[in-house]
Design a protein around this motif. Structure first.
Motif, PDB file in Angstrom:
ATOM      1  N   ASP A  75       0.936  -1.151   0.026  1.00 14.32           N
ATOM      2  CA  ASP A  75      -0.230  -0.136  -0.058  1.00 14.32           C
ATOM      3  C   ASP A  75       0.907   1.250  -0.028  1.00 14.32           C
ATOM      4  O   ASP A  75       2.076   1.216   0.646  1.00 14.32           O
ATOM      5  N   ARG A  76       0.424   2.473  -0.420  1.00 15.79           N
ATOM      6  CA  ARG A  76       1.266   3.622  -0.340  1.00 15.79           C
ATOM      7  C   ARG A  76       1.313   4.178   0.965  1.00 15.79           C
ATOM      8  O   ARG A  76       0.115   4.122   1.669  1.00 15.79           O
ATOM      9  N   CYS A  77       2.319   4.724   1.380  1.00 15.36           N
ATOM     10  CA  CYS A  77       2.303   5.209   2.666  1.00 15.36           C
ATOM     11  C   CYS A  77       3.464   6.179   2.660  1.00 15.36           C
ATOM     12  O   CYS A  77       3.945   6.723   1.850  1.00 15.36           O
ATOM     13  N   GLY A  78       3.803   6.886   3.756  1.00 12.04           N
ATOM     14  CA  GLY A  78       4.729   7.844   3.936  1.00 12.04           C
ATOM     15  C   GLY A  78       4.184   9.219   3.884  1.00 12.04           C
ATOM     16  O   GLY A  78       2.837   9.598   3.166  1.00 12.04           O
ATOM     17  N   PRO A  79       4.859  10.266   3.895  1.00 14.33           N
ATOM     18  CA  PRO A  79       4.262  11.785   3.469  1.00 14.33           C
ATOM     19  C   PRO A  79       4.065  11.709   2.014  1.00 14.33           C
ATOM     20  O   PRO A  79       4.745  11.258   1.224  1.00 14.33           O
ATOM     21  N   GLY A  81       2.159   9.825   0.469  1.00 12.39           N
ATOM     22  CA  GLY A  81       1.751   8.673  -0.197  1.00 12.39           C
ATOM     23  C   GLY A  81       2.591   8.267  -1.063  1.00 12.39           C
ATOM     24  O   GLY A  81       2.259   7.771  -2.126  1.00 12.39           O
ATOM     25  N   VAL A  82       3.863   8.537  -1.313  1.00 13.42           N
ATOM     26  CA  VAL A  82       4.914   8.336  -2.253  1.00 13.42           C
ATOM     27  C   VAL A  82       5.636   7.022  -2.146  1.00 13.42           C
ATOM     28  O   VAL A  82       6.265   6.864  -3.011  1.00 13.42           O
ATOM     29  N   GLN A  83       5.577   6.681  -0.995  1.00 10.56           N
ATOM     30  CA  GLN A  83       6.545   5.499  -0.679  1.00 10.56           C
ATOM     31  C   GLN A  83       5.374   4.155  -0.675  1.00 10.56           C
ATOM     32  O   GLN A  83       4.045   4.293  -0.591  1.00 10.56           O
ATOM     33  N   LEU A  84       5.988   2.918  -0.870  1.00 14.66           N
ATOM     34  CA  LEU A  84       5.231   1.896  -1.051  1.00 14.66           C
ATOM     35  C   LEU A  84       5.517   0.977   0.309  1.00 14.66           C
ATOM     36  O   LEU A  84       7.059   0.737   0.515  1.00 14.66           O
ATOM     37  N   CYS A  85       4.653   0.625   0.938  1.00 14.08           N
ATOM     38  CA  CYS A  85       5.079  -0.120   2.292  1.00 14.08           C
ATOM     39  C   CYS A  85       4.108  -1.519   2.404  1.00 14.08           C
ATOM     40  O   CYS A  85       2.947  -1.563   1.550  1.00 14.08           O
ATOM     41  N   THR A  86       4.796  -2.442   2.839  1.00 12.56           N
ATOM     42  CA  THR A  86       4.000  -3.927   2.971  1.00 12.56           C
ATOM     43  C   THR A  86       3.295  -3.673   4.443  1.00 12.56           C
ATOM     44  O   THR A  86       3.923  -3.549   5.520  1.00 12.56           O
ATOM     45  N   LYS A  87       1.958  -3.999   4.264  1.00 10.90           N
ATOM     46  CA  LYS A  87       1.419  -4.294   5.455  1.00 10.90           C
ATOM     47  C   LYS A  87       0.832  -5.626   5.531  1.00 10.90           C
ATOM     48  O   LYS A  87       0.690  -6.357   4.620  1.00 10.90           O
ATOM     49  N   TYR A  88       0.179  -5.823   6.626  1.00 13.31           N
ATOM     50  CA  TYR A  88      -0.250  -7.281   6.911  1.00 13.31           C
ATOM     51  C   TYR A  88      -1.873  -6.905   7.401  1.00 13.31           C
ATOM     52  O   TYR A  88      -2.013  -6.257   8.131  1.00 13.31           O
ATOM     53  N   ARG A  89      -2.607  -7.966   7.129  1.00 20.56           N
ATOM     54  CA  ARG A  89      -3.879  -8.161   7.484  1.00 20.56           C
ATOM     55  C   ARG A  89      -4.356  -9.829   7.980  1.00 20.56           C
ATOM     56  O   ARG A  89      -3.637 -10.396   7.115  1.00 20.56           O
ATOM     57  N   MET A  90      -5.100  -9.873   8.932  1.00 16.95           N
ATOM     58  CA  MET A  90      -5.766 -11.073   8.969  1.00 16.95           C
ATOM     59  C   MET A  90      -6.864 -11.604   8.164  1.00 16.95           C
ATOM     60  O   MET A  90      -7.831 -10.819   7.744  1.00 16.95           O
ATOM     61  N   ASN A  91      -6.738 -12.907   7.479  1.00 18.21           N
ATOM     62  CA  ASN A  91      -7.854 -13.232   6.396  1.00 18.21           C
ATOM     63  C   ASN A  91      -8.242 -14.651   6.777  1.00 18.21           C
ATOM     64  O   ASN A  91      -7.471 -15.401   8.016  1.00 18.21           O
TER      65      ASN A  91
END
Length: 114
Positions: A75-79, A81-91
């Motif tokens: 997902d996009r993140c940071g100031p 939204g120019v950075q790409l970050c790996t996020k986690y969710r439960m499924n």
């Protein structure tokens, strides 16, 4: 009526059941005078010997269960939204568990009337 030893009831029609010592095996029933009545496929004083083959049976069972797992996404993140970050969710996913139940059965040949 005055019942003989080992019988009871108003007409002495019921045999008193006692446990055999040593106990009967393979589903045999204890008869008066500490003897065993053996089912088909067994023999011996305590029905301890198998005279017919023992067949192994195996029954397969499957059941569905829900299992949680951690899923990652980018997902996009940071100031701004120019950075790409790996996020986690439960499924959740449906998982099938396979199990086997093993049993043993005495199988005597079928007698044919001719």
């Amino acid at each position: 009526c005055r019942c003989a030893k080992g019988f009871t009831g108003s007409l002495c029609e019921t045999g008193v059941t006692t446990q055999c010592v040593p106990p009967c095996q393979h589903g045999a029933t204890c008869s008066p005078h500490n003897t065993c009545t053996c089912p088909e496929g067994t023999a011996g004083l305590r029905c301890e010997r198998l005279t017919c083959p023992v067949v192994t049976t195996m029954v397969s069972t499957a059941r569905a269960v829900r299992q949680a797992f951690r899923e990652s996404y980018v997902d996009r993140c940071g100031p701004l939204g120019v950075q790409l970050c790996t996020k986690y969710r439960m499924n959740q996913a449906r998982v099938y568990l396979q199990a086997y139940r093993v049993g043993y059965k005495i199988q005597c040949p079928v007698k044919k009337n001719t």
